[in-house]
Design an enzyme around this catalytic site. Structure first.
Site, PDB file in Angstrom:
ATOM      1  CB  THR A  18      89.927   1.439  30.225  1.00 29.38           C
ATOM      2  OG1 THR A  18      89.745   2.286  31.393  1.00 29.38           O
ATOM      3  CG2 THR A  18      91.294   0.716  30.773  1.00 29.38           C
ATOM      4  CE1 TYR A  54      88.788  -0.362  40.151  1.00 31.69           C
ATOM      5  CE2 TYR A  54      87.832  -1.708  41.968  1.00 31.69           C
ATOM      6  CZ  TYR A  54      87.642  -0.808  40.906  1.00 31.69           C
ATOM      7  OH  TYR A  54      86.551   0.025  40.346  1.00 31.69           O
ATOM      8  CG  ASP A  94      89.369   8.976  29.667  1.00 33.99           C
ATOM      9  OD1 ASP A  94      90.247   8.331  29.428  1.00 33.99           O
ATOM     10  OD2 ASP A  94      88.369   8.826  30.322  1.00 33.99           O
ATOM     11  CG  ASN A  95      95.049   8.012  30.926  1.00 33.93           C
ATOM     12  OD1 ASN A  95      94.082   7.505  30.448  1.00 33.93           O
ATOM     13  ND2 ASN A  95      96.006   7.564  31.321  1.00 33.93           N
ATOM     14  NE  ARG A 129      84.060  -3.219  33.542  1.00 34.16           N
ATOM     15  CZ  ARG A 129      83.761  -1.554  33.781  1.00 34.16           C
ATOM     16  NH1 ARG A 129      83.257  -1.601  34.946  1.00 34.16           N
ATOM     17  NH2 ARG A 129      84.023  -0.934  32.868  1.00 34.16           N
ATOM     18  CE1 TYR A 143      94.893  15.303  50.126  1.00 31.57           C
ATOM     19  CE2 TYR A 143      94.270  17.733  49.491  1.00 31.57           C
ATOM     20  CZ  TYR A 143      95.222  16.583  49.479  1.00 31.57           C
ATOM     21  OH  TYR A 143      96.374  16.584  48.794  1.00 31.57           O
TER      22      TYR A 143
END
Ligand code: NAD
Ligand code: UDP
Length: 334
Positions: free
Chosen positions: A38, A147, A34-35, A188, A161
Site C-alpha cells: 500500500t 486487522y 517495504d514491499n 480512509r 517474547y
C-alpha cells in the site's frame, strides 16, 4: 534525540513510515523495508539520495536477516479498511508473521523494537474514552477482525517474547492519524473527503455521519512515537497515542468543505459492518510517562494536508490529462 543509531523501519514507504524515515534519516543509518503493498516509493524517493538510508523491497511475512541493529520500528501493515479487507488473510499474516520475524530479528541483534499497534484493538468500544486497560470489544469473525485480531495477536507476541527472551519492547496504540503522504486512493475518511472536496465531487458519508473519530496530525504522532522509543526500558506500554478531541464525521465534512471552498454535496451510503460508532483516546498515560500531548488542532492540520493533496492532484492531472483521482469507497451502495 535519537542519534547515530542503526535503525530498521518496516512499512517505510507508507504514510507513517515515510515520516519516520524523514525525521530519523537526518542523524541515523536507516534500513527502510517495504514491499509496496500500500506504500509508495515516491513518499521516500527524495530521501534515498542520502547515503544514510537504504531501501530494501521485502515482504515482512518472510524472514529478514540483518546485523547490527539498535532500533526496529515495526510499521508494515495496510491500515485503511478497504485496503486491509481486500486480502484479509494476507493482512493477518502481515501482522502475525511480520511480528514474529521482526521479534526474531530483535532477539538476534539485541535491538529495541516498537510495535505500531492501533485503537482497533478496542474494536467498537463500550467504554469512552478508551484507556489502555480496557480489553476491547472486537467481533472476532467480522470483516475488520483480520486487522483487529492480527494486531491483538501481535501485541500478545510482543509480550510473550519479552517474558520468554527479555526482548526490549515498546507498544504504541495509534488512533486515527492524518497528514501529508497519505495515499489519495487509500480509502480512509480524511483522504477521501479532501480529495472529493478538491474535485467538487460528492462527499461519501457512510451511515448518518454521527459516528465519531479523534484525528491526530502526523507531526504530533511522530513526536509521540519517538518519545516512546526513547523512554526508559521499564515503560513498555501499551500506550495510547492520539488526539483526544472528538469530532463526528458530519463536522469533519463541513470543515473540509469550508477549508477547500468546495461545491461538493454530502451523499449518504451504507455503513460498513462493525464500523466503530465512537472513538477517543484517553491519553493520561502518555502525558504522565512521556510528557506528550498533541499540539496541532484539526483546522491547522487539515490546512497542511489539503495543501499536500492539492499538489498531488495537480501532478496527477498533468500526468494523466486531467484524469480524476478516484477514491476507494466501500459498502453495498458504494
Ligand atoms: P500505510 O498503508 O500507508 O503504510 C503501511 C506500509 O506497510 C505500506 O508502505 C505497505 O506497503 C507496507 N506493507 C504492508 N504489508 C507489508 C508486508 N507484508 N511487507 C512489507 N511491507 C508491507 O499505513 P499507515 O497509516 O502508514 O500505517 C502504518 C502502521 O501504523 C500500520 O501498522 C498501521 O496498522 C499502524 N496504524 C496507523 C494508523 C493511522 O491512523 N495511520 C492508526 C493505527 C495504527
Ligand atoms: N468513512 C466515510 N466515508 C469515507 C470513508 C470513511 O464516512 O469515504 C467513515 C468510516 O465508515 C468510519 C470513519 O469514516 O466511520 C473513519 O474511517 P477510516 O477508514 O478513516 O478509519 P477507521 O477509523 O474506520 O479505521
Amino acid at each position: 534525540m535519537i542519534k547515530d543509531k542503526n535503525i530498521l523501519i518496516t512499512g517505510a514507504a507508507g504514510f507513517l513510515g515515510s515520516h519516520l524515515c524523514k525525521t530519523l534519516s537526518k542523524q541515523n543509518n536507516i534500513v527502510a523495508v517495504d514491499n509496496l503493498y500500500t506504500g509508495r516509493l515516491e513518499n521516500i524517493k527524495d530521501l534515498l539520495v542520502n547515503k544514510k538510508i537504504t531501501f530494501v523491497k521485502h515482504d515482512v511475512t518472510e524472514k529478514l536477516d540483518l546485523e547490527n541493529l539498535d532500533l526496529i520500528f515495526n510499521f508494515a501493515c495496510p491500515a485503511s479498511p478497504p485496503r486491509y479487507q481486500a486480502d484479509p488473510i494476507y493482512t493477518t499474516k502481515t501482522s502475525v508473521f511480520g511480528a514474529i520475524n521482526m521479534l526474531d530479528l530483535a532477539k538476534k541483534t539485541g535491538a529495541r523494537i516498537l510495535q505500531a499497534s492501533t485503537s482497533e484493538v478496542y474494536g467498537d468500544p463500550q467504554i469512552h474514552p478508551q484507556t489502555e486497560n480496557y480489553r476491547g470489544s472486537v467481533n472476532p469473525i467480522g470483516i475488520r477482525s483480520c486487522y483487529d485480531e492480527g494486531k491483538r495477536c501481535a501485541e500478545s507476541l510482543f509480550f510473550d517474547y519479552r517474558r520468554m527472551y527479555n526482548i526490549d519492547i515498546k507498544i504504541v496504540r495509534i488512533f486515527n492519524t492524518y497528514g501529508p503522504n497519505m495515499d489519495p486512493n487509500d480509502g480512509r475518511v480524511v483522504s477521501n473527503f479532501i480529495t472529493q472536496a478538491l474535485q467538487n465531487t460528492p462527499i461519501t458519508m457512510y451511515g448518518n455521519g454521527n459516528q465519531t473519530r479523534s484525528f491526530c496530525y502526523v507531526d504530533d504522532l511522530i513526536h509521540g512515537i519517538l518519545k516512546m522509543m526513547e523512554s526508559s526500558s521499564d515503560f513498555i506500554g501499551p500506550v495510547n497515542l492520539g488526539n483526544p478531541i472528538e469530532f463526528d464525521l458530519l463536522d469533519l465534512a463541513k470543515i473540509i468543505i469550508e477549508l477547500t471552498n468546495s461545491k461538493s454535496k454530502i451523499i449518504y451510503q451504507n455503513l460498513p459492518s462493525d464500523d466503530p460508532s465512537r472513538r477517543k483516546p484517553d491519553i493520561s498515560l502518555a502525558k504522565e510517562k512521556l510528557n506528550w500531548e498533541p499540539k496541532i488542532d484539526l483546522k491547522t492540520g487539515l490546512e497542511k494536508t489539503i495543501k499536500y493533496f492539492e499538489k498531488v492532484l495537480k501532478n496527477e492531472s498533468s500526468n494523466c490529462s486531467r484524469r480524476k483521482v478516484s477514491c476507494i469507497s466501500f459498502g453495498p451502495s458504494a
